[in-house]
Design a protein around this motif. Structure first.
Motif, PDB file in Angstrom:
ATOM      1  N   LYS A  37      -1.683 -12.827  -0.143  1.00 14.49           N
ATOM      2  CA  LYS A  37      -1.807 -14.176  -0.696  1.00 14.49           C
ATOM      3  C   LYS A  37      -0.605 -14.501  -1.585  1.00 14.49           C
ATOM      4  O   LYS A  37      -0.072 -15.611  -1.555  1.00 14.49           O
ATOM      5  N   THR A  46       6.428 -17.672  -0.244  1.00 16.76           N
ATOM      6  CA  THR A  46       7.033 -18.324   0.915  1.00 16.76           C
ATOM      7  C   THR A  46       6.857 -19.832   0.852  1.00 16.76           C
ATOM      8  O   THR A  46       7.804 -20.585   1.071  1.00 16.76           O
ATOM      9  N   GLU A  47       5.673 -20.287   0.541  1.00 17.25           N
ATOM     10  CA  GLU A  47       5.389 -21.714   0.496  1.00 17.25           C
ATOM     11  C   GLU A  47       6.151 -22.439  -0.615  1.00 17.25           C
ATOM     12  O   GLU A  47       6.446 -23.615  -0.492  1.00 17.25           O
ATOM     13  N   ASN A  48       6.455 -21.714  -1.693  1.00 13.90           N
ATOM     14  CA  ASN A  48       7.110 -22.340  -2.841  1.00 13.90           C
ATOM     15  C   ASN A  48       8.588 -21.988  -2.961  1.00 13.90           C
ATOM     16  O   ASN A  48       9.235 -22.378  -3.925  1.00 13.90           O
ATOM     17  N   GLY A  49       9.108 -21.253  -1.985  1.00 16.82           N
ATOM     18  CA  GLY A  49      10.528 -20.917  -1.982  1.00 16.82           C
ATOM     19  C   GLY A  49      10.978 -20.121  -3.184  1.00 16.82           C
ATOM     20  O   GLY A  49      12.054 -20.353  -3.730  1.00 16.82           O
ATOM     21  N   PHE A  99       2.413 -15.196   0.544  1.00 22.32           N
ATOM     22  CA  PHE A  99       2.280 -16.534   1.110  1.00 22.32           C
ATOM     23  C   PHE A  99       2.678 -17.593   0.072  1.00 22.32           C
ATOM     24  O   PHE A  99       3.400 -18.536   0.384  1.00 22.32           O
ATOM     25  N   ALA A 100       2.236 -17.406  -1.169  1.00 19.66           N
ATOM     26  CA  ALA A 100       2.590 -18.353  -2.242  1.00 19.66           C
ATOM     27  C   ALA A 100       4.097 -18.365  -2.472  1.00 19.66           C
ATOM     28  O   ALA A 100       4.689 -19.430  -2.674  1.00 19.66           O
ATOM     29  N   VAL A 149       3.815 -21.760 -10.474  1.00 14.24           N
ATOM     30  CA  VAL A 149       3.111 -20.953  -9.483  1.00 14.24           C
ATOM     31  C   VAL A 149       2.932 -19.567 -10.082  1.00 14.24           C
ATOM     32  O   VAL A 149       3.878 -18.981 -10.599  1.00 14.24           O
TER      33      VAL A 149
END
Length: 164
Positions: free
Chosen positions: A92, A98-101, A95-96, A82
């Motif tokens: 953005k 958060t979504e990927n921990g 968000f990336a 990522v």
């Protein structure tokens, strides 16, 4: 924060390591620099992935015979990569994360080359430098820190909660 770009918030003084270096060298580099994240670079300068202290500490728990042959490129291979670009919004990027921990993202320029690193700490630091207007900021009063005891609600007077 919604209008900031990653390039405005990221750090550019990044310590990186070549994919062929050993895990022991990575640990030494983290210890000497105090860095928490270590981008892994391929021979052509492209970013192969990102390791953090925990990744390297776990790898260092292997027997010494294994460590001398284990390189950092092996640690990042097979992982989901990522990353963000400097012109993308901080929103953005957050968000990336958060979504990927994860709490850090490599920032890539043209050809996938590393140009910086964006961490959650960088985002918080940017917020502190440019606080959003609000009632507390407008009053000019202190914002914190407040003492809290886990499991107990905050008191509304000046007494400190005893720690059980």
């Amino acid at each position: 924060m919604t209008t900031w770009t990653v390039g405005e918030v990221m750090r550019t003084d990044v310590v990186a390591i070549a994919a062929g270096e050993t895990v022991l060298m990575a640990w030494e580099l983290l210890e000497r620099t105090g860095a928490a994240h270590l981008p892994v670079l391929l021979p052509d300068g492209r970013c192969s992935g990102l390791l953090d202290r925990c990744d390297i500490a776990v790898a260092c728990s292997a027997p010494a015979v294994v460590l001398s042959a284990l390189d950092v490129g092996t640690l990042v291979s097979g992982r989901r990569r990522v990353a963000v670009r400097a012109q993308e919004s901080v929103r953005k990027a957050a968000f990336a994360m958060t979504e990927n921990g994860c709490d850090a993202l490599p920032v890539l320029g043209s050809g996938g080359r590393l140009v910086g690193l964006l961490t959650a700490s960088d985002i918080v630091a940017a917020l502190v430098r440019n606080p959003a207007p609000g009632p507390r900021a407008a009053e000019g009063g202190p914002i914190g820190p407040f003492s809290m005891t886990p499991g107990l609600g905050p008191r509304r007077d000046d007494r400190v909660n005893p720690v059980p």
